[in-house]
Write a protein that holds these residues in place. Structure first.
Motif, mmCIF file in Angstrom:
data_model
loop_
_atom_site.group_PDB
_atom_site.id
_atom_site.type_symbol
_atom_site.label_atom_id
_atom_site.label_comp_id
_atom_site.label_asym_id
_atom_site.label_seq_id
_atom_site.Cartn_x
_atom_site.Cartn_y
_atom_site.Cartn_z
ATOM 1 N N THR A 1 0.831 -1.207 0.000
ATOM 2 C CA THR A 1 0.000 0.000 0.000
ATOM 3 C C THR A 1 0.862 1.252 0.000
ATOM 4 O O THR A 1 0.615 2.200 -0.766
ATOM 5 C CB THR A 1 -0.901 0.017 1.248
ATOM 6 N N TYR B 1 2.409 1.808 -3.348
ATOM 7 C CA TYR B 1 1.409 2.339 -4.283
ATOM 8 C C TYR B 1 1.198 3.830 -4.041
ATOM 9 O O TYR B 1 1.268 4.635 -4.973
ATOM 10 C CB TYR B 1 0.084 1.583 -4.142
ATOM 11 N N THR C 1 -7.116 8.919 -4.282
ATOM 12 C CA THR C 1 -5.894 8.714 -3.503
ATOM 13 C C THR C 1 -5.965 9.464 -2.181
ATOM 14 O O THR C 1 -5.606 8.932 -1.128
ATOM 15 C CB THR C 1 -4.681 9.197 -4.312
ATOM 16 N N TRP D 1 9.031 0.016 -11.812
ATOM 17 C CA TRP D 1 9.047 -1.045 -10.807
ATOM 18 C C TRP D 1 10.458 -1.546 -10.563
ATOM 19 O O TRP D 1 10.859 -1.813 -9.429
ATOM 20 C CB TRP D 1 8.114 -2.178 -11.236
ATOM 21 N N LYS E 1 2.410 -3.566 -15.385
ATOM 22 C CA LYS E 1 0.971 -3.388 -15.200
ATOM 23 C C LYS E 1 0.474 -4.290 -14.064
ATOM 24 O O LYS E 1 -0.306 -3.871 -13.215
ATOM 25 C CB LYS E 1 0.257 -3.758 -16.498
ATOM 26 N N PHE E 2 0.954 -5.527 -14.074
ATOM 27 C CA PHE E 2 0.546 -6.485 -13.059
ATOM 28 C C PHE E 2 0.938 -5.982 -11.664
ATOM 29 O O PHE E 2 0.140 -6.008 -10.725
ATOM 30 C CB PHE E 2 1.202 -7.841 -13.345
ATOM 31 N N TYR F 1 1.474 -2.926 -10.769
ATOM 32 C CA TYR F 1 0.653 -1.759 -10.435
ATOM 33 C C TYR F 1 -0.680 -2.188 -9.833
ATOM 34 O O TYR F 1 -1.084 -1.710 -8.774
ATOM 35 C CB TYR F 1 0.411 -0.911 -11.690
ATOM 36 N N TRP F 2 -1.340 -3.121 -10.492
ATOM 37 C CA TRP F 2 -2.670 -3.512 -10.001
ATOM 38 C C TRP F 2 -2.589 -4.289 -8.705
ATOM 39 O O TRP F 2 -3.484 -4.196 -7.861
ATOM 40 C CB TRP F 2 -3.447 -4.287 -11.073
ATOM 41 N N THR F 3 -1.507 -5.062 -8.517
ATOM 42 C CA THR F 3 -1.336 -5.756 -7.236
ATOM 43 C C THR F 3 -1.201 -4.741 -6.100
ATOM 44 O O THR F 3 -1.879 -4.847 -5.075
ATOM 45 C CB THR F 3 -0.071 -6.639 -7.270
ATOM 46 N N PHE G 1 -2.139 -1.668 -6.137
ATOM 47 C CA PHE G 1 -3.387 -0.930 -5.998
ATOM 48 C C PHE G 1 -4.386 -1.718 -5.153
ATOM 49 O O PHE G 1 -5.016 -1.180 -4.242
ATOM 50 C CB PHE G 1 -3.971 -0.633 -7.384
ATOM 51 N N SER G 2 -4.482 -3.027 -5.442
ATOM 52 C CA SER G 2 -5.471 -3.796 -4.676
ATOM 53 C C SER G 2 -5.054 -3.903 -3.208
ATOM 54 O O SER G 2 -5.919 -3.968 -2.332
ATOM 55 C CB SER G 2 -5.732 -5.167 -5.289
#
Lengths: 389, 409
Positions: A192, A195, A206, A285, B112-113, B115-117, B119-120
């Motif tokens: 989290t 993110y 957000t 990433w 992308k994967f 990012y969504w992980t 995010f969730s």
């Protein structure tokens, strides 16, 4: 006064200086008051708890034979028998089973005295049968009474016999709960934070998540207990009183702590690091995984340890999900009924016998030692490995 | 099969399979590279791509089966679910392998994967808030269908009759919550009248007067107060402070109960000192030095500067800190459970025993009552009020702090 300007302060100025001194004194007094409380508190806990770390022991001859296996309190002489803790008599059949050679022998042993005798010797209570007092005095003059380290406090589970009660099942329960909290809240919390700090666009959604996290950090802990009760236990069917239910509930409480400290750690890594990595072709990433995360790891771990320490000391939500059960034997799995250190302290504090007061205080000292160790580790970790830019 | 066994087989199978899928994807990418057609991404990224596409269908099937079982739907036997998940994994593996070609942007897919992980994961905190609201709201609504809101809000008599069987007659239970809120309010008041002056003055000393050394020493020591578990404070309040209060009251010819409201209030106040002091300290430190220097230049003393310049400028922040402190005092449980009374008592005298909202919640939910008895439901209604009040306080203080930070940045 040849200069024409008076350097002596006027009356009004003196008054203002006095006000200045007074205000500063108030401020110092406030700080000293807070620190004095800390001193009073710790000395009070030590005063109440130190005596529980030792226990009165009496040197007696224990006879093992057919009769004493059945009528176990006959294994020692009649006059001494009521001085010895019941917990010992219970173990006689087991001792003989484990070691058949004991049968028909007499062994000289140091045995734990009853809580009554112990409390009397430590000067907490004067209520001891006069006959027992006389016996105790006699034994004392023969040098057969002394204090021994109360290893049961650490290595045996809860008991209704105060001289036999210990923290072992609470240690195990706390350990299980800690594992659950770590496994659940560390990955989710760090993810989290990454993110929010590295990916999230600056929009209303957000901001909503951010405010929500700040609010969760301040929601009364007992409400997490209601959540654990209604969602984890009643809806998902996690066994009541189990370390799993407690751990999941505390995970949600620890989450905001980990998120907030991880975000601070990520924020402390300068932007150049990310730009440098991306300039040589790393994706977003890859830059985070290979550069930002390793650099912020000390900060993340510090926050995690502090969060875990908070979870270990938490009691209120656990009361609601039934973790105040009487647990004499340590749980062997996550789904068994368990208790944790603060819950054990709470249970003991409600016991009527006087001996439990010093046990409670001793339990508190153990818990505080554990928490201070954890927090000190966190601080040392931060001071040693944190990089300043 | 038991749940733990199923999980063991599931993950025990999935992990080596993912490793194999990774190796396959990587090898295909390497071979393709060797044969001269340059791949878009690194070989290992294709490996991760294939492994992810293999694992996802299997995980999805597992999660759906678990959710279905939870809602009591008919679920096929565990071996069937396991083999179906295996089949899903095989299909995912095959499709992904076919897609591994020089034009496939595996790196972007991974990005992308991820990012969504992430995010969730960030949704979990929102789900937690919803979880709290839902778990409290439903039971509270059940309660309010039995007891009128008006009686709950204005009634001055709280005397639930314990019911141990579902559906037992409870006509003579009374659910007037005023005495509980009065007790909570009284203890909070005592706590804040200890915490705000001591916390604020310590913060002023540390930020305005203290030398660097005193500051670096005193701050962490004060923080220890915040790290002491509440159950420990509760024991201290009950065993040491309450009898002390009774003795002191006796000395002045007053009568105090052993479960008086003063002892838990004072101890709670001590617990809240570090919250107030560290937040106020931050706020005072963020006041620009130019304000101080301006005041000194006009000839004011240090305390005059603090009282007339710094404190008014820092007021919103101090306000926010106090609101957070109040929110913490309202929801504090262990201290009052251990040291305050259980008897709902509407009084202005803090030497009498009083009970609080949190005490009644714990009392109702740790007893042996049936889960749908009005008393346990009442606990959720009290929880709802507690949630709404603390939420309001927290939000107001979070917003004030945000505005304050912005005005000095």
């Amino acid at each position: 006064m040849s200069q024409g300007i008076t350097l002596a302060p006027s009356r009004q100025l003196k008054k203002r200086y006095r006000a200045e001194k007074r205000f500063k004194a108030y401020c110092i007094a406030a700080l000293l008051l807070a620190l004095a409380f800390l001193v009073v508190f710790f000395s009070d806990m030590i005063r109440q708890g130190y005596s529980a770390f030792v226990q009165t022991e009496i040197k007696v001859d224990v006879t093992y034979n057919e009769d004493t296996v059945k009528f176990t309190n006959e294994s020692v002489t009649e006059d001494v028998s009521p001085l010895i803790s019941r917990a010992f008599y219970r173990t006689i059949p087991r001792q003989v089973e484990a070691n058949p050679d004991l049968m028909n022998t007499t062994q000289t042993r140091w045995l734990t005295a009853t809580a009554h005798v112990d409390q009397y010797r430590k000067g907490y209570s004067d209520r001891l049968d006069p006959e027992l007092k006389a016996t105790l005095d006699r034994l004392e003059s023969e040098g057969r009474v002394s204090y021994g380290f109360n290893s049961g406090l650490f290595f045996s589970g809860d008991s209704k016999i105060p001289s036999n009660a210990g923290l072992w099942s609470a240690f195990v329960g706390s350990f299980y709960v800690m594992i659950v909290v770590l496994v659940v809240s560390f990955p989710i919390g760090v993810a989290t934070a990454i993110y929010l700090e590295e990916f999230a666009p600056d929009n209303r959604f957000t901001q909503g998540i951010e405010i929500n996290i700040n609010n969760l950090a301040a929601v009364p802990s007992i409400l997490f207990g209601l959540l654990g009760l209604a969602i984890f236990i009643n809806f998902f069917g996690v066994p009541r009183s189990s370390a799993l239910a407690g751990g999941l509930t505390l995970s949600l409480m620890t989450l905001p702590v980990i998120i907030i400290s991880t975000r601070a750690a990520l924020k402390a890594v300068p932007q150049n690091i990310r730009q440098g990595a991306q300039a040589v072709g790393a994706s977003r990433w890859q830059a985070i995984r290979d550069h930002v995360l390793p650099l912020s790891l000390p900060g993340i771990l510090t926050g995690t340890i502090i969060g875990i320490a908070q979870a270990i000391g938490e009691t209120a939500p656990l009361l609601l999900i039934g973790m105040i059960a009487y647990i004499p034997d340590a749980p062997t799995s996550m789904t068994e009924a368990a208790t944790v250190l603060p819950a054990q302290i709470y249970t003991w504090s409600g016991m009527p016998e006087g001996a439990y007061v010093s046990l409670t205080a001793a339990g508190i000292l153990v818990l505080l030692t554990l928490l201070i160790t954890l927090n000190a580790t966190a601080v040392i970790l931060r001071n040693r490995f944190e990089r300043r830019w | 099969m038991e749940t733990s066994q199923v999980l063991l087989v599931f993950f025990g199978g999935l992990v080596p399979m993912a490793a194999v899928a990774f190796a396959l994807g990587r090898r295909k990418a390497l071979m393709s590279d060797a044969s001269g057609s340059r791949m878009h991404s690194l070989p290992s990224q294709y490996g991760v791509y294939v492994a992810t596409w293999m694992a996802l269908p299997a995980l999805a099937i597992g999660v759906v089966a678990a959710a279905a079982a939870l809602f009591g739907l008919q679920v096929p036997s565990a071996p069937f679910v396991l083999s179906f998940a295996l089949f899903g994994a095989a299909v995912g593996l095959m499709l992904a392998m076919r897609k591994v070609e020089p034009t496939l942007r595996a790196r972007n897919a991974i990005e992308k994967f991820v990012y969504w992980t992430l995010f969730s994961a960030s949704l979990v905190s929102i789900l937690t808030t919803f979880g709290i609201i839902i778990s409290i709201l439903f039971e509270a609504l059940k309660f309010f269908s039995q007891v009128s809101v008006w009686e709950f809000v204005t009634g001055t008599n709280w005397s639930p009759v314990a019911t141990f069987r579902p559906g037992q007659e409870t006509a003579d239970s009374q659910f007037g919550s005023v005495p509980l809120f009065a007790g909570t309010f009284m203890i909070t008041l005592v706590a804040m009248s200890v915490a705000i002056p001591v916390g604020l003055l310590s913060a002023i000393y540390m930020s305005e007067y203290a030398s660097y050394r005193v500051r670096t020493l005193a701050k962490p020591v004060l923080e220890i107060l915040a790290g002491i578990p509440t159950v420990v404070y509760g024991f201290f309040a009950a065993i040491t402070v309450s009898p002390l209060v009774v003795e002191v009251a006796d000395f002045f010819g007053l009568h105090a109960s052993y479960t008086n409201a003063l002892a838990p209030g004072m101890v709670m106040g001590i617990m809240i000192i570090p919250f107030i002091s560290s937040l106020s300290d931050d706020v005072i430190n963020s006041i620009p030095n130019s304000l101080r220097e301006g005041a000194y230049a006009l000839g004011s003393t240090k305390s005059e500067t603090i009282k007339q310049i710094i404190l008014p400028a820092a007021f919103p922040g101090i306000m926010a800190a106090s609101l957070l402190g109040i929110s913490r005092a309202l929801g504090e449980t262990m201290i009052v459970v251990m040291a305050a009374g259980l008897r709902p008592n509407l009084t202005w005298n803090p030497l009498e025993d009083m009970t609080t909202v949190t005490v009644r919640i714990v009392d109702a939910l740790t007893g042996d009552q049936a889960f749908d008895s009005p008393e346990t439901l009442a606990a959720f209604a009290l929880g709802l009020v507690l949630f709404v009040v603390t939420l309001t306080l927290n939000l107001v203080s979070i917003i004030i702090i945000r505005k304050f930070r912005q005005s000095y940045e």
